[in-house]
Write a protein that holds these residues in place. Structure first.
Motif, PDB file in Angstrom:
ATOM      1  N   VAL A 177      43.516  15.620  31.716  1.00 51.71           N
ATOM      2  CA  VAL A 177      42.375  14.735  31.536  1.00 51.71           C
ATOM      3  C   VAL A 177      42.748  13.566  30.630  1.00 51.71           C
ATOM      4  O   VAL A 177      43.703  13.633  29.854  1.00 51.71           O
ATOM      5  N   PRO A 185      39.738   6.299  34.259  1.00 52.82           N
ATOM      6  CA  PRO A 185      40.441   6.926  33.139  1.00 52.82           C
ATOM      7  C   PRO A 185      41.379   5.959  32.431  1.00 52.82           C
ATOM      8  O   PRO A 185      41.899   5.020  33.047  1.00 52.82           O
ATOM      9  N   LYS A 238      41.556  18.094  22.482  1.00 55.16           N
ATOM     10  CA  LYS A 238      40.432  17.423  23.144  1.00 55.16           C
ATOM     11  C   LYS A 238      39.903  16.267  22.301  1.00 55.16           C
ATOM     12  O   LYS A 238      39.618  15.177  22.830  1.00 55.16           O
ATOM     13  N   ARG A 252      39.160  23.740  31.871  1.00 55.41           N
ATOM     14  CA  ARG A 252      38.002  23.012  32.380  1.00 55.41           C
ATOM     15  C   ARG A 252      36.712  23.394  31.651  1.00 55.41           C
ATOM     16  O   ARG A 252      35.879  22.529  31.353  1.00 55.41           O
ATOM     17  N   CYS A 255      35.940  21.486  28.473  1.00 59.00           N
ATOM     18  CA  CYS A 255      35.586  20.068  28.524  1.00 59.00           C
ATOM     19  C   CYS A 255      34.595  19.761  29.646  1.00 59.00           C
ATOM     20  O   CYS A 255      34.470  18.601  30.067  1.00 59.00           O
ATOM     21  N   LEU A 259      33.327  16.064  30.986  1.00 57.05           N
ATOM     22  CA  LEU A 259      33.613  15.656  32.355  1.00 57.05           C
ATOM     23  C   LEU A 259      32.333  15.243  33.073  1.00 57.05           C
ATOM     24  O   LEU A 259      32.301  14.229  33.783  1.00 57.05           O
ATOM     25  N   LEU A 264      35.324  12.187  29.677  1.00 56.75           N
ATOM     26  CA  LEU A 264      36.666  12.594  30.083  1.00 56.75           C
ATOM     27  C   LEU A 264      36.731  12.564  31.599  1.00 56.75           C
ATOM     28  O   LEU A 264      35.733  12.824  32.278  1.00 56.75           O
ATOM     29  N   GLN A 266      39.324  13.767  34.992  1.00 52.18           N
ATOM     30  CA  GLN A 266      40.528  14.452  35.455  1.00 52.18           C
ATOM     31  C   GLN A 266      41.451  13.444  36.113  1.00 52.18           C
ATOM     32  O   GLN A 266      41.014  12.556  36.853  1.00 52.18           O
TER      33      GLN A 266
END
Length: 303
Positions: A177, A185, A238, A252, A255, A259, A264, A266
């Motif tokens: 991530v 991102p 994180k 996963r 976070c 997400l 954040l 992926q």
């Protein structure tokens, strides 16, 4: 090293005088001085600068002081925990797990069963090195460990050979991530990139370090990676990813909220994702009735 010497050292630092520190510690000055000298001999360096008035610490002494306070605090907390456990008797189930698993799978899978059963739990959510969880279980310091499992995690191998059994509580994806934004991102994991991707990874004490290393070994023609920082705790990794210092791998479940909110994102394709098992381990020789009851309930709920 005697714990008394650490308390003597702490008193001397506070008083900056051998006579006053000896009086505080209720010992003669010659005896007090011998104990400080024995501490320095054990450490192998001079901790006290005796040429200054008042007394001062050497540079090594400054470093040792902070660690001595950690050791004293750990010792006191351990004594307190032992006394609590002893007073509670055989009804207490002693759990050990990492902070990331405590915040995710423990709270969702185990805590409800504990509350329903009215069980007493001594939960040690800790930043131990990965192999310390195994030692704690083998030496009887805890009754159950909750840990991630992956084929690359060699430190768990002794439990397979010992008198231990496990329950697979669930599974979690270990995903790459990066900090998210309006334009996507902050970092990418495409092949053929010339610019190295900054990685926020895990130290050798972390169980997740082996998984990251295994992933990177399997991506020989993948993007160039530049390790910016290593940390024991996934929570700390994180936090640094959210600040934009680099990308990294996280479970996963740890976070999921970030997400969903887009803070954040992926990155990379599915070849950069590994599956983690979430396992509970216990010794089959542990005959504690409350543990057996909880173990059976967890096994039934997980089946």
């Amino acid at each position: 090293m005697d714990i008394i010497w650490l308390r003597d050292f702490e008193a001397l630092v506070a008083q900056k005088n051998f006579s006053r520190a000896a009086e505080e510690r209720n010992v003669s000055q010659p005896a007090f001085s011998r104990r400080i000298r024995a501490l320095e001999d054990t450490v192998g360096v001079k901790l006290i600068n005796r040429q200054t008035l008042p007394l001062s610490l050497t540079p090594a002494g400054e470093v040792f002081l902070s660690q001595a306070r950690v050791m004293l605090r750990t010792f006191e907390e351990t004594i307190e925990r032992c006394q609590v456990i002893d007073a509670a008797g055989e009804n207490v189930i002693r759990f050990a797990t990492s902070q990331s698993l405590y915040m995710t799978h423990y709270k969702t899978h185990i805590a409800p069963l504990v509350e329903q059963g009215g069980l007493d739990i001594d939960l040690n959510s800790t930043s131990w090195a990965a192999d310390q969880f195994v030692s704690a279980l083998q030496q009887g310091y805890c009754d159950v460990i909750l840990t991630y499992w992956h084929p690359s995690m060699d430190f768990l191998a002794p439990l397979e050979a010992a008198q231990c059994e496990y329950i697979t509580l669930g599974r979690d994806d270990f995903i790459p991530v990066a900090k998210g934004g309006a334009e996507g991102p902050l970092f990418h994991m495409g092949k053929g990139q010339n610019k190295p991707v900054p990685l926020l990874s895990y130290g050798t004490a972390s169980a997740l370090r082996a998984v990251v290393d295994s992933l990177l070994r399997g991506q020989m023609d993948g993007p160039k990676i530049l390790v910016m920082n290593r940390n024991v705790l996934a929570i700390s990794v994180k936090a640094m990813i959210l600040e934009g210092f680099g990308m990294g791998w996280l479970p996963r479940e740890l976070c999921r909220e970030e997400l969903d909110e887009g803070r954040l994102m992926q990155i990379g394709d599915e070849s950069f994702v590994e599956e983690l098992e979430v396992r509970l381990y216990r010794s089959v020789e542990n005959a504690k009735p409350t543990l057996s009851r909880l173990w059976n309930e967890i096994r039934a709920a997980s089946g």
